[in-house]
Design an enzyme around this catalytic site. Sequence first.
Site, PDB file in Angstrom:
ATOM      1  N   MET A   1       0.843  -1.176   0.000  1.00 11.35           N
ATOM      2  CA  MET A   1       0.000   0.000   0.000  1.00 11.35           C
ATOM      3  C   MET A   1       0.887   1.238   0.000  1.00 11.35           C
ATOM      4  O   MET A   1       1.584   1.511   0.968  1.00 11.35           O
ATOM      5  CB  MET A   1      -0.897   0.019   1.233  1.00 11.35           C
ATOM      6  CG  MET A   1      -1.502   1.372   1.421  1.00 11.35           C
ATOM      7  SD  MET A   1      -2.666   1.773   2.715  1.00 11.35           S
ATOM      8  CE  MET A   1      -2.703   0.537   3.890  1.00 11.35           C
ATOM      9  N   PRO A   2       0.877   2.019  -1.084  1.00 11.70           N
ATOM     10  CA  PRO A   2       1.637   3.262  -1.081  1.00 11.70           C
ATOM     11  C   PRO A   2       0.999   4.301  -0.165  1.00 11.70           C
ATOM     12  O   PRO A   2      -0.206   4.559  -0.255  1.00 11.70           O
ATOM     13  CB  PRO A   2       1.587   3.733  -2.531  1.00 11.70           C
ATOM     14  CG  PRO A   2       1.156   2.561  -3.330  1.00 11.70           C
ATOM     15  CD  PRO A   2       0.347   1.722  -2.414  1.00 11.70           C
ATOM     16  N   ASN A   3       1.795   4.856   0.712  1.00 13.36           N
ATOM     17  CA  ASN A   3       1.376   5.988   1.546  1.00 13.36           C
ATOM     18  C   ASN A   3       2.181   7.190   1.066  1.00 13.36           C
ATOM     19  O   ASN A   3       3.398   7.224   1.212  1.00 13.36           O
ATOM     20  CB  ASN A   3       1.672   5.727   3.027  1.00 13.36           C
ATOM     21  CG  ASN A   3       0.768   4.670   3.586  1.00 13.36           C
ATOM     22  OD1 ASN A   3      -0.440   4.830   3.594  1.00 13.36           O
ATOM     23  ND2 ASN A   3       1.346   3.588   4.049  1.00 13.36           N
TER      24      ASN A   3
ATOM     25  N   SER B   1      -5.793   1.088  -2.537  1.00 18.33           N
ATOM     26  CA  SER B   1      -4.729   1.025  -1.530  1.00 18.33           C
ATOM     27  C   SER B   1      -3.805   2.252  -1.556  1.00 18.33           C
ATOM     28  O   SER B   1      -2.918   2.365  -0.720  1.00 18.33           O
ATOM     29  CB  SER B   1      -3.897  -0.243  -1.706  1.00 18.33           C
ATOM     30  OG  SER B   1      -3.100  -0.159  -2.869  1.00 18.33           O
TER      31      SER B   1
ATOM     32  N   ARG C   1      -2.883   5.783  -0.670  1.00 19.98           N
ATOM     33  CA  ARG C   1      -3.284   6.750   0.364  1.00 19.98           C
ATOM     34  C   ARG C   1      -2.434   7.997   0.218  1.00 19.98           C
ATOM     35  O   ARG C   1      -1.206   7.922   0.196  1.00 19.98           O
ATOM     36  CB  ARG C   1      -3.085   6.130   1.743  1.00 19.98           C
ATOM     37  CG  ARG C   1      -3.451   7.029   2.889  1.00 19.98           C
ATOM     38  CD  ARG C   1      -3.300   6.247   4.191  1.00 19.98           C
ATOM     39  NE  ARG C   1      -3.698   7.061   5.308  1.00 19.98           N
ATOM     40  CZ  ARG C   1      -2.876   7.471   6.258  1.00 19.98           C
ATOM     41  NH1 ARG C   1      -1.615   7.144   6.229  1.00 19.98           N
ATOM     42  NH2 ARG C   1      -3.322   8.205   7.255  1.00 19.98           N
TER      43      ARG C   1
END
Length: 61
Positions: free
Chosen positions: A1-3, A38, A40
Amino acid sequence: MPNITVELLSGRTLDQRREFVAAVTDSAIAILGAKRESVRIVFTEIEKTDVANGGTLVADE
């Protein structure tokens, strides 16, 4: 999940933020293979009085 955290000077419009998150999300999907749901993105807004470039406050430029 890239934040993804984005720091930017205050004053951007809601439409600008919408356009930005759409473009960044599409890039994360294309480049990182991330799932759209995913990705964010969090904005941190900075006031012009809190940033200086080359010894001058951005508010004074």
